[in-house]
Design a protein around this motif. Structure first.
Motif, short mmCIF file in Angstrom:
data_model
loop_
_atom_site.label_atom_id
_atom_site.label_comp_id
_atom_site.label_asym_id
_atom_site.label_seq_id
_atom_site.Cartn_x
_atom_site.Cartn_y
_atom_site.Cartn_z
N MET A 72 0.82 -1.01 -0.06
CA MET A 72 0.10 -0.17 -0.12
C MET A 72 0.91 1.37 -0.03
N ASP A 73 2.12 1.03 -0.31
CA ASP A 73 2.80 2.34 -0.48
C ASP A 73 3.24 2.58 -1.92
N GLU A 74 2.71 3.65 -2.42
CA GLU A 74 2.77 4.09 -3.89
C GLU A 74 4.02 3.91 -4.24
N ALA A 75 5.07 4.20 -3.66
CA ALA A 75 6.58 4.33 -4.03
C ALA A 75 7.13 2.80 -4.54
N ASP A 76 6.23 1.78 -4.19
CA ASP A 76 6.90 0.28 -4.53
C ASP A 76 6.19 0.29 -5.89
N TYR A 77 5.49 0.99 -6.48
CA TYR A 77 5.05 0.67 -7.91
C TYR A 77 5.57 1.82 -8.75
N PRO A 78 6.74 1.33 -9.33
CA PRO A 78 7.44 2.45 -10.40
C PRO A 78 6.65 2.86 -11.52
N LEU A 79 6.70 4.22 -12.07
CA LEU A 79 5.85 4.77 -13.16
C LEU A 79 6.74 4.01 -14.28
N THR A 80 5.82 3.38 -15.34
CA THR A 80 6.24 2.70 -16.38
C THR A 80 5.45 3.26 -17.84
N PHE A 81 5.83 3.12 -18.88
CA PHE A 81 5.15 3.60 -19.99
C PHE A 81 4.13 2.41 -20.30
N SER A 82 2.80 3.07 -20.42
CA SER A 82 1.79 1.99 -20.50
C SER A 82 0.78 2.86 -21.34
N ARG A 83 -0.62 2.08 -21.18
CA ARG A 83 -1.61 2.62 -21.95
C ARG A 83 -2.78 2.46 -20.73
N VAL A 84 -3.64 3.60 -20.71
CA VAL A 84 -4.36 3.40 -19.44
C VAL A 84 -5.74 4.15 -19.80
N ALA A 85 -6.98 3.21 -20.17
CA ALA A 85 -8.19 3.83 -20.73
C ALA A 85 -8.06 4.59 -21.96
N GLY A 86 -7.20 3.77 -22.81
CA GLY A 86 -6.74 4.35 -24.06
C GLY A 86 -6.24 5.26 -24.47
N VAL A 87 -5.15 5.83 -23.38
CA VAL A 87 -4.55 6.88 -23.66
C VAL A 87 -2.97 6.55 -23.20
N GLU A 88 -1.80 6.78 -23.94
CA GLU A 88 -0.53 6.33 -23.49
C GLU A 88 0.01 7.25 -22.55
N MET A 89 0.65 6.89 -21.46
CA MET A 89 1.09 7.79 -20.41
C MET A 89 2.01 6.93 -19.31
#
Length: 426
Positions: A72-89
């Motif tokens: 439940m620590d957001e820091a444990d999930y690194p940001l990665t290139f993805s597509r979410v709900a139809g938009v790349e981010m």
């Protein structure tokens, strides 16, 4: 029988009990197993973890009684290139991730538990009327909150080939349970997806993929149980990647919004088969949804052998769906930074590109019954095409549907019913 060395996460320091973060130990076991083209074993027990990234040519086995407990620590999930709900981010990685890999199998009778309440409360508060959702609605930004409220998924398969997901349980996901994106030759078999009462806890999302089989799954969630997508609005039209050659069969659909095409339709959806599906107390059975800024063509869709019980709307086709979410405008009085994803969401789409189209839809062999006490507001059909591009060539054959009302049908050309009975209940 599969062969290869087995590497237990406990041998690399993973701690049972769900209190001590074991991400590093689990990742080390994965890295070693991949070099040997072997298998990671998650033995019975509870293991707290952030994002783990699998590699090509390996297996990941969740033993019965094993639980990967999402941090439940957001820091444990690194940001990665993805597509979410139809938009790349950039978006948080999932608990288990397969990104740019091939020949991977995740299987077993164990469980991935995302501890979703942490993420759900972030979105809508403990009372489901607060959180970021309420704040954004007050500012006229309903359309943006689903993208700005970063949440972890349980399983992410992105830009992969030949991946099998089999047998395990997925519960309490922070966002979508299983997200397949830009991938080919994927099998999802026998998953048990349940205990997902939070927002946007879709069961399985199939996003601009090719050659996907989903079979023998039981899915309960708070949104689309199984959803086929291909990008949203200007960003989806730019990517222009269809979702095609998908078969969904022999599944049990419980709480949720049913089997859905859309609303992200920009790259097109084609050659889809949905068959031998049971639905119980879902808000819809089979539905298609889009909006006049999405674009894309939905074609060559076959839906057959459906059993529904207490489904609020057996067939819901709506291409002007959820305007407050679908149509993105930055308020004139907005102050502050404009995130890159807002720019992507608000870029204008010309009507000739934005209005979606659907045709060559075949539905047959449907039984939908309403048990006493569940008649309220149920409808057989809610089919609302676009005036500019009506639905066309839609065929229903062999159906027996009970509902409180017939519903509505508008803006459809060449709609055919053969041996279809609708019983309107008083």
């Amino acid at each position: 029988m599969e062969t290869g060395k087995v590497f237990s996460i406990k041998d690399y320091g993973a701690a049972e009990g769900g209190k001590i973060l074991s991400t590093r130990a689990i990742q080390q076991a994965v890295d070693v197993a991949a070099k040997e083209q072997g298998e990671v074993l998650v033995p019975a027990g509870v293991y707290l973890t952030g994002s783990v990234f699998l590699h090509s040519n390996m297996r990941f086995y969740l033993e019965k009684g094993a639980v990967l407990l999402g941090s439940m620590d957001e820091a444990d999930y690194p940001l990665t290139f993805s597509r979410v709900a139809g938009v790349e981010m950039e978006w948080p990685a999932g608990v288990l991730n397969v990104i740019n890999q091939e020949n991977v199998r995740i299987y077993g009778e164990g469980m991935i538990d995302g501890q979703g309440e942490f993420w759900w409360n972030k979105y809508w508060g403990q009372d489901r009327r607060g959180g970021m959702r309420a704040e954004y609605e007050r500012k006229g930004l309903r359309w943006a909150v689903d993208y700005d409220c970063l949440r972890a998924r349980n399983v992410v398969v992105f830009q992969c080939r030949n991946v099998q997901l089999e047998g395990f349980h997925s519960i309490r996901s922070g966002f979508w349970n299983v997200h397949l994106c830009y991938s080919e030759d994927i099998v999802v078999r026998g998953l048990q997806i349940h205990d997902n009462s939070g927002p946007s806890t879709d069961g399985v999302d199939i996003d601009s993929c090719k050659g996907v089989l989903v079979e023998g799954c039981t899915i309960a969630c708070n949104d689309d149980n199984i959803c086929i997508k291909s990008g949203r609005d200007g960003d989806g039209l730019r990517v222009n990647r269809p979702c095609e050659d998908v078969t969904i069969q022999n599944c049990s659909i419980l709480e949720g919004a049913g089997v859905t095409l859309g609303s992200e339709t920009s790259g097109g959806i084609r050659d889809i088969v949905v068959r031998n599906i049971s639905f119980k107390r879902t808000s819809a059975g089979f539905r298609m949804k889009s909006a006049r800024t999405r674009g894309g063509v939905l074609e060559r869709i076959t839906v057959e052998n459906l059993e529904m019980e207490d489904v609020a709307c057996a067939f819901s086709f709506d291409f002007d769906w959820n305007p407050a979410y679908s149509y993105c405008v930055i308020p004139a009085d907005h102050e502050g930074e404009i995130p890159k994803r807002w720019t992507a969401l608000t870029q204008p789409v010309l009507p000739e590109k934005g209005i979606p189209e659907a045709y060559d839809i075949h539905v047959r062999n449907v039984e939908s019954r309403i048990t006493p006490g569940h008649e309220k507001d149920s409808a057989a059909f809610r089919i609302r095409g676009m005036i500019e591009k009506p639905f066309h060539d839609i065929h229903f054959q062999n159906g027996n549907i009970q509902a409180k009302s017939f519903g509505e049908i508008c803006n459809v050309i060449n709609l055919e019913f053969v041996n279809v009975k609708v019983s309107v209940m008083s």
